[in-house]
Motif scaffolding. Structure first.
Motif, mmCIF file in Angstrom:
data_model
loop_
_atom_site.group_PDB
_atom_site.id
_atom_site.type_symbol
_atom_site.label_atom_id
_atom_site.label_comp_id
_atom_site.label_asym_id
_atom_site.label_seq_id
_atom_site.Cartn_x
_atom_site.Cartn_y
_atom_site.Cartn_z
ATOM 1 N N CYS A 27 0.840 -1.210 0.000
ATOM 2 C CA CYS A 27 0.000 0.000 0.000
ATOM 3 C C CYS A 27 0.867 1.249 0.000
ATOM 4 O O CYS A 27 0.569 2.212 -0.705
ATOM 5 C CB CYS A 27 -0.920 0.030 1.222
ATOM 6 S SG CYS A 27 -2.389 -0.960 1.041
ATOM 7 N N SER B 45 -12.479 -3.966 7.416
ATOM 8 C CA SER B 45 -13.659 -3.098 7.383
ATOM 9 C C SER B 45 -14.792 -3.565 8.311
ATOM 10 O O SER B 45 -15.402 -2.742 9.000
ATOM 11 C CB SER B 45 -14.177 -2.918 5.960
ATOM 12 O OG SER B 45 -14.558 -4.150 5.403
ATOM 13 N N TYR C 114 -8.572 -3.123 3.293
ATOM 14 C CA TYR C 114 -9.945 -2.686 3.563
ATOM 15 C C TYR C 114 -10.840 -3.906 3.796
ATOM 16 O O TYR C 114 -11.600 -3.955 4.751
ATOM 17 C CB TYR C 114 -10.477 -1.839 2.403
ATOM 18 C CG TYR C 114 -11.901 -1.402 2.610
ATOM 19 C CD1 TYR C 114 -12.195 -0.271 3.368
ATOM 20 C CD2 TYR C 114 -12.964 -2.136 2.080
ATOM 21 C CE1 TYR C 114 -13.510 0.129 3.586
ATOM 22 C CE2 TYR C 114 -14.276 -1.744 2.292
ATOM 23 C CZ TYR C 114 -14.542 -0.617 3.040
ATOM 24 O OH TYR C 114 -15.840 -0.241 3.260
ATOM 25 N N ARG C 115 -10.729 -4.893 2.914
ATOM 26 C CA ARG C 115 -11.540 -6.101 3.025
ATOM 27 C C ARG C 115 -11.275 -6.832 4.347
ATOM 28 O O ARG C 115 -12.193 -7.294 5.014
ATOM 29 C CB ARG C 115 -11.248 -7.032 1.842
ATOM 30 C CG ARG C 115 -12.232 -8.189 1.709
ATOM 31 C CD ARG C 115 -11.825 -9.166 0.625
ATOM 32 N NE ARG C 115 -10.578 -9.862 0.909
ATOM 33 C CZ ARG C 115 -10.434 -10.813 1.837
ATOM 34 N NH1 ARG C 115 -11.447 -11.164 2.579
ATOM 35 N NH2 ARG C 115 -9.265 -11.400 2.021
ATOM 36 N N SER D 42 0.001 0.362 -4.244
ATOM 37 C CA SER D 42 -0.804 -0.735 -4.786
ATOM 38 C C SER D 42 -2.264 -0.602 -4.346
ATOM 39 O O SER D 42 -2.580 -0.745 -3.166
ATOM 40 C CB SER D 42 -0.256 -2.080 -4.312
ATOM 41 O OG SER D 42 -1.175 -3.119 -4.599
ATOM 42 N N LYS D 43 -3.134 -0.336 -5.298
ATOM 43 C CA LYS D 43 -4.566 -0.235 -4.996
ATOM 44 C C LYS D 43 -5.122 -1.596 -4.588
ATOM 45 O O LYS D 43 -6.010 -1.676 -3.752
ATOM 46 C CB LYS D 43 -5.320 0.327 -6.197
ATOM 47 C CG LYS D 43 -4.996 1.783 -6.473
ATOM 48 C CD LYS D 43 -5.912 2.340 -7.536
ATOM 49 C CE LYS D 43 -5.563 3.733 -7.977
ATOM 50 N NZ LYS D 43 -5.130 4.675 -7.013
ATOM 51 N N LYS D 44 -4.596 -2.650 -5.172
ATOM 52 C CA LYS D 44 -5.044 -3.997 -4.832
ATOM 53 C C LYS D 44 -4.736 -4.307 -3.359
ATOM 54 O O LYS D 44 -5.575 -4.854 -2.645
ATOM 55 C CB LYS D 44 -4.358 -5.016 -5.744
ATOM 56 C CG LYS D 44 -4.815 -6.440 -5.525
ATOM 57 C CD LYS D 44 -4.138 -7.399 -6.479
ATOM 58 C CE LYS D 44 -4.587 -8.812 -6.203
ATOM 59 N NZ LYS D 44 -3.887 -9.784 -7.047
ATOM 60 N N GLN E 273 -15.542 4.881 6.463
ATOM 61 C CA GLN E 273 -14.976 5.362 5.200
ATOM 62 C C GLN E 273 -13.954 6.472 5.432
ATOM 63 O O GLN E 273 -12.860 6.449 4.858
ATOM 64 C CB GLN E 273 -16.092 5.852 4.264
ATOM 65 C CG GLN E 273 -17.058 4.779 3.827
ATOM 66 C CD GLN E 273 -16.388 3.568 3.203
ATOM 67 O OE1 GLN E 273 -15.453 3.686 2.424
ATOM 68 N NE2 GLN E 273 -16.845 2.380 3.566
ATOM 69 N N CYS F 16 -4.347 -2.084 -0.973
ATOM 70 C CA CYS F 16 -5.218 -1.224 -0.160
ATOM 71 C C CYS F 16 -6.610 -1.840 -0.053
ATOM 72 O O CYS F 16 -7.196 -1.870 1.029
ATOM 73 C CB CYS F 16 -5.310 0.179 -0.768
ATOM 74 S SG CYS F 16 -3.797 1.145 -0.588
ATOM 75 N N TYR F 17 -7.122 -2.334 -1.168
ATOM 76 C CA TYR F 17 -8.434 -2.977 -1.151
ATOM 77 C C TYR F 17 -8.418 -4.201 -0.237
ATOM 78 O O TYR F 17 -9.368 -4.431 0.516
ATOM 79 C CB TYR F 17 -8.880 -3.381 -2.558
ATOM 80 C CG TYR F 17 -10.138 -4.208 -2.531
ATOM 81 C CD1 TYR F 17 -11.369 -3.602 -2.279
ATOM 82 C CD2 TYR F 17 -10.100 -5.586 -2.679
ATOM 83 C CE1 TYR F 17 -12.534 -4.358 -2.204
ATOM 84 C CE2 TYR F 17 -11.252 -6.349 -2.603
ATOM 85 C CZ TYR F 17 -12.463 -5.734 -2.368
ATOM 86 O OH TYR F 17 -13.612 -6.485 -2.280
ATOM 87 N N GLU F 18 -7.337 -4.970 -0.285
ATOM 88 C CA GLU F 18 -7.247 -6.176 0.539
ATOM 89 C C GLU F 18 -7.219 -5.808 2.036
ATOM 90 O O GLU F 18 -7.880 -6.456 2.850
ATOM 91 C CB GLU F 18 -6.001 -6.985 0.174
ATOM 92 C CG GLU F 18 -5.928 -8.340 0.828
ATOM 93 C CD GLU F 18 -7.078 -9.284 0.490
ATOM 94 O OE1 GLU F 18 -7.305 -10.222 1.283
ATOM 95 O OE2 GLU F 18 -7.754 -9.105 -0.543
#
Length: 186
Positions: free
Chosen positions: A16, A32, A28-29, A20-22, A54, A24-26
């Motif tokens: 991150c 969250s 978050y997942r 890496s957006k991927k 958020q 960051c998404y991981e």
């Protein structure tokens, strides 16, 4: 010498930091749902908790370059969520006593016969917690549900440690009183 914690998600954090957006998404997942629960227990309103979640992730990702592994990523993020939630309460000073039943997470498994009664009791306690005055509810939630000690609560809320202890004891008494009035405690 500063303590450096080994975080099982260190690789994702490092990715991150590199953009890496991927990754960051991981992150978050992975975090969250737990962080939404933290925010919800403090603000008592699912829509506001979602906003806090958020905003907290936006803050965390913006400040990720400053994350120095002095704690785990999860604890660092949780502190951001708690601070955001408390700031929301301070800013809005809303009366947050109404609990939205449709957004409660099932805490127990419904398959067993006794589980239905336990689930009813848990719902009653959650409703009673939402009826507590804001200061009581926040201290009770931070201590019992989030695991902070009174010194940490004092730092977070900018109150004396003894004030945190007093608020907690009063919150417990008030919670028992509310439950007795509803006929849920003998």
């Amino acid at each position: 010498m500063e303590a450096v914690y080994i975080d099982k998600h260190y690789g994702l954090v490092a990715e991150c930091k590199q953009g890496s957006k991927k990754a960051c998404y991981e992150l978050y997942r992975l975090y969250s749902k737990a962080m939404l629960n933290v925010a919800y227990r403090i603000v008592g309103n699912i829509e506001e908790a979602e906003d806090v979640l958020q905003e907290s992730f936006v803050d965390a990702f913006a400040k990720l370059k400053d994350f120095r592994q002095e704690t785990t990523f999860g604890l660092w993020l949780k502190q951001i969520v708690v601070n955001r939630a408390i700031n929301l309460l301070r800013k809005r000073r809303l009366d947050l006593t109404e609990l939205e039943d449709g957004h409660l997470e099932n805490i127990v498994d419904k398959e067993e016969d006794d589980q239905e009664e336990i689930q009813y009791q848990v719902a009653q306690v959650k409703q009673a917690i939402q009826l507590l005055p804001e200061g009581y509810r926040i201290v009770l939630s931070l201590y019992l549900l989030e695991g902070y000690d009174h010194e940490e609560i004092g730092q977070i809320l900018k109150i004396n440690e003894n004030t945190s202890r007093t608020q907690f004891l009063r919150a417990k008494r008030k919670l028992m009183e509310i439950l007795r009035q509803k006929g849920n405690v003998a």
